[in-house]
Write a protein that holds these residues in place. Structure first.
Motif, PDB file in Angstrom:
ATOM      1  N   MET A  12       0.836  -1.198   0.000  1.00 45.82           N
ATOM      2  CA  MET A  12       0.000   0.000   0.000  1.00 45.82           C
ATOM      3  C   MET A  12       0.870   1.247   0.000  1.00 45.82           C
ATOM      4  SD  MET A  12      -3.058  -0.766   2.746  1.00 45.82           S
ATOM      5  CE  MET A  12      -3.508   0.970   2.775  1.00 45.82           C
ATOM      6  N   PRO A  13       0.446   2.303  -0.698  1.00 45.53           N
ATOM      7  CA  PRO A  13       1.201   3.563  -0.620  1.00 45.53           C
ATOM      8  C   PRO A  13       1.298   4.048   0.821  1.00 45.53           C
ATOM      9  CG  PRO A  13      -0.428   3.639  -2.393  1.00 45.53           C
ATOM     10  CD  PRO A  13      -0.714   2.399  -1.599  1.00 45.53           C
ATOM     11  N   ARG A  14       2.459   4.512   1.222  1.00 51.18           N
ATOM     12  CA  ARG A  14       2.661   5.048   2.568  1.00 51.18           C
ATOM     13  C   ARG A  14       2.640   6.575   2.565  1.00 51.18           C
ATOM     14  NH1 ARG A  14       1.855   0.328   5.007  1.00 51.18           N
ATOM     15  NH2 ARG A  14       2.672   1.220   6.960  1.00 51.18           N
ATOM     16  N   GLN A  15       2.561   7.147   1.380  1.00 53.31           N
ATOM     17  CA  GLN A  15       2.505   8.602   1.244  1.00 53.31           C
ATOM     18  C   GLN A  15       1.469   8.958   0.180  1.00 53.31           C
ATOM     19  OE1 GLN A  15       6.737   9.192   0.290  1.00 53.31           O
ATOM     20  NE2 GLN A  15       6.907  10.447   2.138  1.00 53.31           N
ATOM     21  N   TRP A  16       0.862  10.124   0.336  1.00 56.87           N
ATOM     22  CA  TRP A  16      -0.007  10.681  -0.700  1.00 56.87           C
ATOM     23  C   TRP A  16       0.822  11.554  -1.633  1.00 56.87           C
ATOM     24  CZ3 TRP A  16      -2.561  11.948   4.360  1.00 56.87           C
ATOM     25  CH2 TRP A  16      -3.577  11.034   4.674  1.00 56.87           C
ATOM     26  N   ARG A  76      -8.171  -2.001   1.108  1.00 52.38           N
ATOM     27  CA  ARG A  76      -7.081  -1.627   0.224  1.00 52.38           C
ATOM     28  C   ARG A  76      -5.894  -2.550   0.447  1.00 52.38           C
ATOM     29  NH1 ARG A  76      -8.803   2.633  -2.398  1.00 52.38           N
ATOM     30  NH2 ARG A  76      -7.166   2.084  -3.847  1.00 52.38           N
ATOM     31  N   PRO A  77      -5.053  -2.711  -0.598  1.00 49.20           N
ATOM     32  CA  PRO A  77      -5.164  -2.162  -1.941  1.00 49.20           C
ATOM     33  C   PRO A  77      -6.338  -2.792  -2.711  1.00 49.20           C
ATOM     34  CG  PRO A  77      -2.896  -2.815  -1.467  1.00 49.20           C
ATOM     35  CD  PRO A  77      -3.764  -3.404  -0.391  1.00 49.20           C
ATOM     36  N   SER A  78      -7.019  -1.975  -3.502  1.00 45.78           N
ATOM     37  CA  SER A  78      -8.124  -2.476  -4.317  1.00 45.78           C
ATOM     38  C   SER A  78      -7.567  -3.110  -5.595  1.00 45.78           C
ATOM     39  CB  SER A  78      -9.095  -1.342  -4.660  1.00 45.78           C
ATOM     40  OG  SER A  78      -8.471  -0.378  -5.478  1.00 45.78           O
ATOM     41  N   PRO A  79      -8.290  -4.056  -6.190  1.00 45.83           N
ATOM     42  CA  PRO A  79      -7.766  -4.769  -7.362  1.00 45.83           C
ATOM     43  C   PRO A  79      -7.804  -3.939  -8.644  1.00 45.83           C
ATOM     44  CG  PRO A  79      -9.968  -5.543  -6.844  1.00 45.83           C
ATOM     45  CD  PRO A  79      -9.579  -4.605  -5.735  1.00 45.83           C
ATOM     46  N   LEU A  80      -6.879  -4.263  -9.539  1.00 43.99           N
ATOM     47  CA  LEU A  80      -6.901  -3.754 -10.916  1.00 43.99           C
ATOM     48  C   LEU A  80      -7.289  -4.912 -11.823  1.00 43.99           C
ATOM     49  CD1 LEU A  80      -6.233  -1.274 -12.799  1.00 43.99           C
ATOM     50  CD2 LEU A  80      -4.021  -2.391 -13.187  1.00 43.99           C
ATOM     51  N   HIS A  81      -8.336  -4.731 -12.620  1.00 43.48           N
ATOM     52  CA  HIS A  81      -8.866  -5.779 -13.481  1.00 43.48           C
ATOM     53  C   HIS A  81      -8.494  -5.524 -14.944  1.00 43.48           C
ATOM     54  CE1 HIS A  81     -12.132  -7.167 -10.533  1.00 43.48           C
ATOM     55  NE2 HIS A  81     -11.641  -6.074  -9.975  1.00 43.48           N
ATOM     56  N   ARG A  82      -8.282  -6.592 -15.693  1.00 45.52           N
ATOM     57  CA  ARG A  82      -8.205  -6.526 -17.154  1.00 45.52           C
ATOM     58  C   ARG A  82      -9.573  -6.888 -17.699  1.00 45.52           C
ATOM     59  NH1 ARG A  82      -4.411  -8.116 -21.393  1.00 45.52           N
ATOM     60  NH2 ARG A  82      -5.516  -7.657 -23.340  1.00 45.52           N
ATOM     61  N   ARG A 246      -0.342   2.266 -10.696  1.00 44.27           N
ATOM     62  CA  ARG A 246       0.971   2.230 -11.350  1.00 44.27           C
ATOM     63  C   ARG A 246       1.701   0.928 -11.046  1.00 44.27           C
ATOM     64  NH1 ARG A 246       4.227   7.810 -10.616  1.00 44.27           N
ATOM     65  NH2 ARG A 246       4.535   6.835  -8.586  1.00 44.27           N
ATOM     66  N   LYS A 247       1.694   0.508  -9.786  1.00 44.29           N
ATOM     67  CA  LYS A 247       2.367  -0.742  -9.412  1.00 44.29           C
ATOM     68  C   LYS A 247       1.686  -1.946 -10.049  1.00 44.29           C
ATOM     69  CE  LYS A 247       3.900   0.843  -4.826  1.00 44.29           C
ATOM     70  NZ  LYS A 247       3.807   0.591  -3.343  1.00 44.29           N
ATOM     71  N   GLN A 248       0.361  -1.914 -10.100  1.00 38.72           N
ATOM     72  CA  GLN A 248      -0.384  -3.049 -10.638  1.00 38.72           C
ATOM     73  C   GLN A 248      -0.214  -3.178 -12.147  1.00 38.72           C
ATOM     74  OE1 GLN A 248      -3.890  -1.585  -8.630  1.00 38.72           O
ATOM     75  NE2 GLN A 248      -4.127  -3.490  -7.490  1.00 38.72           N
ATOM     76  N   LEU A 249      -0.142  -2.056 -12.841  1.00 41.40           N
ATOM     77  CA  LEU A 249       0.108  -2.116 -14.279  1.00 41.40           C
ATOM     78  C   LEU A 249       1.458  -2.762 -14.568  1.00 41.40           C
ATOM     79  CD1 LEU A 249      -1.236   1.324 -15.560  1.00 41.40           C
ATOM     80  CD2 LEU A 249      -2.103  -0.932 -16.191  1.00 41.40           C
ATOM     81  N   GLU A 250       2.444  -2.461 -13.747  1.00 42.47           N
ATOM     82  CA  GLU A 250       3.759  -3.082 -13.919  1.00 42.47           C
ATOM     83  C   GLU A 250       3.664  -4.596 -13.767  1.00 42.47           C
ATOM     84  OE1 GLU A 250       6.344  -1.229 -11.123  1.00 42.47           O
ATOM     85  OE2 GLU A 250       6.318   0.729 -12.126  1.00 42.47           O
TER      86      GLU A 250
END
Length: 462
Positions: A12-16, A76-82, A246-250
């Motif tokens: 999870m992101p630790r910063q905004w 969170r983190p919420s999923p990224l779907h294709r 961004r992380k999930q796209l990678e």
């Protein structure tokens, strides 16, 4: 072929991310009635100082408190779907991804900031929060967040949505909040509107006036106001969406998207996904970023960039934003969360800079897109989210016609399981497209006469 990509809680992101640090032109300040910049002390009766500091911050990264992270970790983190099934149905070479924010307890992206705002208010000793809500997603989110921190919560819900969406009201009540239709008889602002327009469907601007008044008139001084969109700190809290994406796209094997899309009303879910990618664009990436709004409430596509009030009655500062005029009352379309008269100053400034390419879409096309999405991907999206779906389908269709592979990412900002009345109206042929009349817009904008002018200098880089 992966259908969904998850991140662990440790990822999870630790910063905004704060885009104000990177905009080519600095954001113009909010102004008081005298035309001078609003000071933090002037905002103190409404917000706790910790949120005011975030509102004016120029720091690029701001730490997320552990107490906030621990509650966000409930979903969170919420999923990224294709969206393989949608791609096949459209016959497109585009690869379509959607960030699924409907998995939160309230069913939308809104708790990302509601939890943070409730936390900072609790830390400041606040006992009670007031707010407004359109479709009810924000009111539901703040009711949930308030319950997590033991705060009272009062929600003024736009009357047309209060009538159209009774289950949103019940969700708020389940989490312990008090929800009333706006305009109401509980505030002077509400009584004034009802005296002049007794049959008004209400507006977010009116509801904001009531919520702010209820906060600042608390004789105990234990009440603060909470806003679910528009302001800088709200945009900030939502950037967890894009940072995760961004992380999930990678992990999907994608470097960066070609197109990023979100529905846009006040700007929060759109900014949450888009701003981290706008950071990439500022630093040279070739990304088209599209906020999609209703044609019946065309703030970005037809409203001027100007200083205007954030509410109906003049209780808020003047903000530099694209606006339809603070006296705007939207037609009763079913995308209640997109009926605000203005747009977030940060989103508006990004449009001025040329970072974003806004478009508007009529509600019948949006509902058609939502039906297609439900019958391919299975998720019934909120009427607001249908605008992002429609934008994604437009871009995927264009990719097919051009024979180009493109990576399209959109924010599925919320589900529509308590918004089915709109779907019923669509399927029964009871919905119609509405083009906001130019003469009505011109009349509304007369209310801006005498306000300071907002500068519209562009960097010319995009």
């Amino acid at each position: 072929m992966a259908t969904r990509v998850f991140l662990s809680e440790d990822e999870m992101p630790r910063q905004w991310y704060n885009i104000a640090a990177d905009l080519p032109s600095p954001l113009q300040p909010p102004l008081g009635p005298d035309g001078n910049p609003v000071t933090p002390e002037m905002l103190a009766p409404i917000f706790p100082m910790s949120l005011i500091e975030q509102e004016v911050s120029q720091e690029r990264w701001i730490d997320i408190p552990e107490e906030v992270l621990s509650i966000l970790a409930k979903w969170r983190p919420s999923p990224l779907h294709r969206a393989y099934s949608l791609e096949k149905f459209l016959g497109t070479p585009a690869r379509i991804y959607y960030k699924n924010e409907s998995v939160s307890p309230a069913g939308s992206h809104k708790p990302n900031t509601a939890v943070a705002q409730a936390y900072y208010n609790k830390q400041a000793g606040v006992k009670r929060l007031t707010t407004e809500t359109g479709a009810g997603q924000w009111g539901s989110a703040l009711a949930f967040a308030s319950a997590q921190f033991g705060l009272e919560c009062k929600v003024f819900m736009v009357r047309i949505s209060f009538d159209q969406k009774p289950y949103r009201k019940l969700m708020m009540q389940t989490w312990g909040a008090d929800c009333v239709p706006s305009p109401s008889t509980e505030t002077q602002a509400g009584r004034d509107v009802l005296a002049k327009y007794p049959d008004t469907p209400g507006s977010l601007g009116i509801a904001i006036s009531e919520a702010v008044e209820a906060a600042v008139t608390d004789p105990r001084g234990e009440t603060k106001y909470s806003l679910g969109s528009v302001l800088n700190h709200v945009m900030l809290h939502q950037t967890v969406i894009g940072l995760e994406t961004r992380k999930q796209l990678e992990k999907f094997g994608e470097k960066l998207p070609d197109i990023v899309i979100g529905c846009a009303g006040g700007g929060s879910n759109f900014a949450g996904l888009a701003f981290p990618f706008a950071h990439e664009k500022i630093n040279g990436a070739d990304i088209e970023i599209i906020p999609v709004e209703p044609s019946s409430c065309p703030t970005l596509t037809r409203g001027p960039f100007a200083y205007d009030l954030g509410d109906f009655s003049g209780m808020t500062p003047l903000l530099p934003m694209h606006t339809l005029g603070h006296n705007f009352v939207a037609p009763p379309i079913h995308a209640g969360g997109l009926r605000y008269h203005g747009m977030a100053p940060l989103v508006s400034q990004a449009v001025v800079e040329g970072l974003l390419n806004p478009r508007s879409i009529h509600q019948l096309e949006c509902y058609e897109a939502a039906m297609t999405f439900a019958r391919t991907e299975g998720i019934i999206v909120a009427p607001e989210t249908s605008h992002a779906v429609a934008g994604a389908i437009q871009e995927a269709t264009r990719a097919r016609e051009e024979g180009k592979e493109k990576v399209i990412v959109f924010n599925l900002s919320g589900h529509g399981l308590v918004d089915l009345k709109g779907y019923e109206a669509y399927m029964n042929g009871e919905l119609h497209d509405y083009e906001f009349p130019q003469e009505e817009l011109d009349e509304n904008l007369k209310a801006l006469e005498g306000f300071p002018r907002a500068e519209t200098v562009k960097s010319g880089r995009w």
